[in-house]
Design a protein around this motif. Structure first.
Motif, PDB file in Angstrom:
ATOM      1  N   UNK A  56      53.893 -20.849  11.953  1.00  0.00           N
ATOM      2  CA  UNK A  56      52.811 -20.639  12.913  1.00  0.00           C
ATOM      3  C   UNK A  56      53.341 -20.818  14.324  1.00  0.00           C
ATOM      4  N   UNK A  57      53.065 -19.840  15.163  1.00  0.00           N
ATOM      5  CA  UNK A  57      53.572 -19.798  16.534  1.00  0.00           C
ATOM      6  C   UNK A  57      52.382 -19.705  17.480  1.00  0.00           C
ATOM      7  N   UNK A  58      52.412 -20.479  18.552  1.00  0.00           N
ATOM      8  CA  UNK A  58      51.358 -20.428  19.565  1.00  0.00           C
ATOM      9  C   UNK A  58      52.001 -20.705  20.908  1.00  0.00           C
ATOM     10  N   UNK A  59      51.819 -19.788  21.865  1.00  0.00           N
ATOM     11  CA  UNK A  59      52.401 -20.047  23.169  1.00  0.00           C
ATOM     12  C   UNK A  59      52.244 -18.900  24.131  1.00  0.00           C
ATOM     13  N   UNK A  60      52.725 -19.136  25.338  1.00  0.00           N
ATOM     14  CA  UNK A  60      52.678 -18.151  26.409  1.00  0.00           C
ATOM     15  C   UNK A  60      53.843 -17.189  26.283  1.00  0.00           C
ATOM     16  N   UNK A  61      53.583 -15.907  26.547  1.00  0.00           N
ATOM     17  CA  UNK A  61      54.611 -14.879  26.465  1.00  0.00           C
ATOM     18  C   UNK A  61      54.601 -14.052  27.750  1.00  0.00           C
ATOM     19  N   UNK A  94      58.319 -23.249   2.192  1.00  0.00           N
ATOM     20  CA  UNK A  94      59.578 -23.905   2.574  1.00  0.00           C
ATOM     21  C   UNK A  94      59.501 -24.489   3.976  1.00  0.00           C
ATOM     22  N   UNK A  95      58.524 -24.054   4.773  1.00  0.00           N
ATOM     23  CA  UNK A  95      58.417 -24.499   6.156  1.00  0.00           C
ATOM     24  C   UNK A  95      57.260 -25.480   6.387  1.00  0.00           C
ATOM     25  N   UNK A  96      56.847 -26.190   5.354  1.00  0.00           N
ATOM     26  CA  UNK A  96      55.793 -27.198   5.546  1.00  0.00           C
ATOM     27  C   UNK A  96      56.251 -28.224   6.580  1.00  0.00           C
ATOM     28  N   UNK A  97      55.351 -28.595   7.461  1.00  0.00           N
ATOM     29  CA  UNK A  97      55.602 -29.560   8.537  1.00  0.00           C
ATOM     30  C   UNK A  97      56.680 -29.087   9.509  1.00  0.00           C
ATOM     31  N   UNK A 106      64.919 -15.020  17.910  1.00  0.00           N
ATOM     32  CA  UNK A 106      65.805 -16.059  17.398  1.00  0.00           C
ATOM     33  C   UNK A 106      64.919 -17.294  17.212  1.00  0.00           C
ATOM     34  N   UNK A 107      64.892 -17.817  16.008  1.00  0.00           N
ATOM     35  CA  UNK A 107      64.023 -18.956  15.712  1.00  0.00           C
ATOM     36  C   UNK A 107      64.882 -20.120  15.231  1.00  0.00           C
ATOM     37  N   UNK A 108      64.663 -21.279  15.835  1.00  0.00           N
ATOM     38  CA  UNK A 108      65.260 -22.536  15.371  1.00  0.00           C
ATOM     39  C   UNK A 108      64.106 -23.399  14.876  1.00  0.00           C
ATOM     40  N   UNK A 109      64.179 -23.789  13.600  1.00  0.00           N
ATOM     41  CA  UNK A 109      63.063 -24.529  13.027  1.00  0.00           C
ATOM     42  C   UNK A 109      63.565 -25.732  12.219  1.00  0.00           C
ATOM     43  N   UNK A 110      62.969 -26.886  12.483  1.00  0.00           N
ATOM     44  CA  UNK A 110      63.235 -28.109  11.716  1.00  0.00           C
ATOM     45  C   UNK A 110      62.169 -28.217  10.638  1.00  0.00           C
ATOM     46  N   UNK A 111      62.595 -28.468   9.406  1.00  0.00           N
ATOM     47  CA  UNK A 111      61.650 -28.595   8.289  1.00  0.00           C
ATOM     48  C   UNK A 111      62.322 -29.402   7.182  1.00  0.00           C
ATOM     49  N   UNK A 112      61.567 -29.688   6.128  1.00  0.00           N
ATOM     50  CA  UNK A 112      62.079 -30.495   5.005  1.00  0.00           C
ATOM     51  C   UNK A 112      62.431 -29.620   3.831  1.00  0.00           C
TER      52      UNK A 112
END
Length: 195
Positions: free
Chosen positions: A140-145, A162-165, A189-195
């Protein structure tokens, strides 16, 4: 009695469609028990960083557009920044910039022109992945563009499967824009931290 038959037919139709159509979220078990089990095991999990790279194809003018305007303010047509325009989208995400490139998911959501002085949109997107190891997962992405900036950074606020939290940053860059048709391809390009 006739009303009851219609309700039964509608219910049977819905069940048949639900069984026949594959879920947009793939095979990730999203039942309450599976999610609770995942949370219980979370304390033993280690956070990891995943890098994603893909292209979003925003097609406004075509036989089958992926982006359509759904609202505008009374002043939008007179605004140089299209202030008040609201659009919904279901854009394919591909491995490469070519429209024929392999589709790995879709960006579904809304964007609105929110600036009176510069051309900036607010983006509300779900990135739905339907291929590979992230099949059935979303971000989920939310922001100014501010679309005329070379790079636009938008936060990742969460996800499923796979991307919970999940938390992270999506960086968008215009790859190709046709000012006549308003069709565009954006590199992500997406950098994502997840468990």
């Amino acid at each position: 009695m006739k009303k009851m038959k219609l309700i039964n037919v509608a219910l049977l139709w819905w069940v048949a469609i639900s069984i026949a159509m594959p879920s947009a979220y793939g095979s990730v078990d999203q039942s309450p028990k599976a999610v609770e089990k995942w949370f219980k095991e979370l304390r033993h999990g280690k956070e990891k960083l995943t890098k994603l790279h893909f292209y979003l194809h925003d097609t406004v003018t075509a036989k089958n557009p992926t982006t359509v305007q759904v609202a505008q303010a009374n002043i939008t047509s007179k605004s140089p920044t299209l202030f008040g325009e609201t659009v919904v989208l279901d854009d394919p995400l591909t491995v490469g910039p070519e429209p024929s490139s392999k589709i790995i998911g879709h960006a579904q959501g809304i964007y609105s022109s929110v600036s009176q002085e510069g051309y900036s949109q607010i983006m509300i997107l779900n990135l739905i992945f339907n291929y590979g190891k992230f099949n059935g997962s979303t971000l989920s992405l939310l922001g100014s563009n501010p679309i005329f900036n070379e790079y636009r950074e938008m936060p990742i606020l969460g996800g499923t499967g796979a991307f919970r939290l999940a938390r992270g940053i999506a960086t968008e860059k215009s790859y190709a824009v046709n000012v006549t048709t308003k069709n565009a391809i954006a590199e992500h390009h997406v950098l994502v931290l997840h468990y």
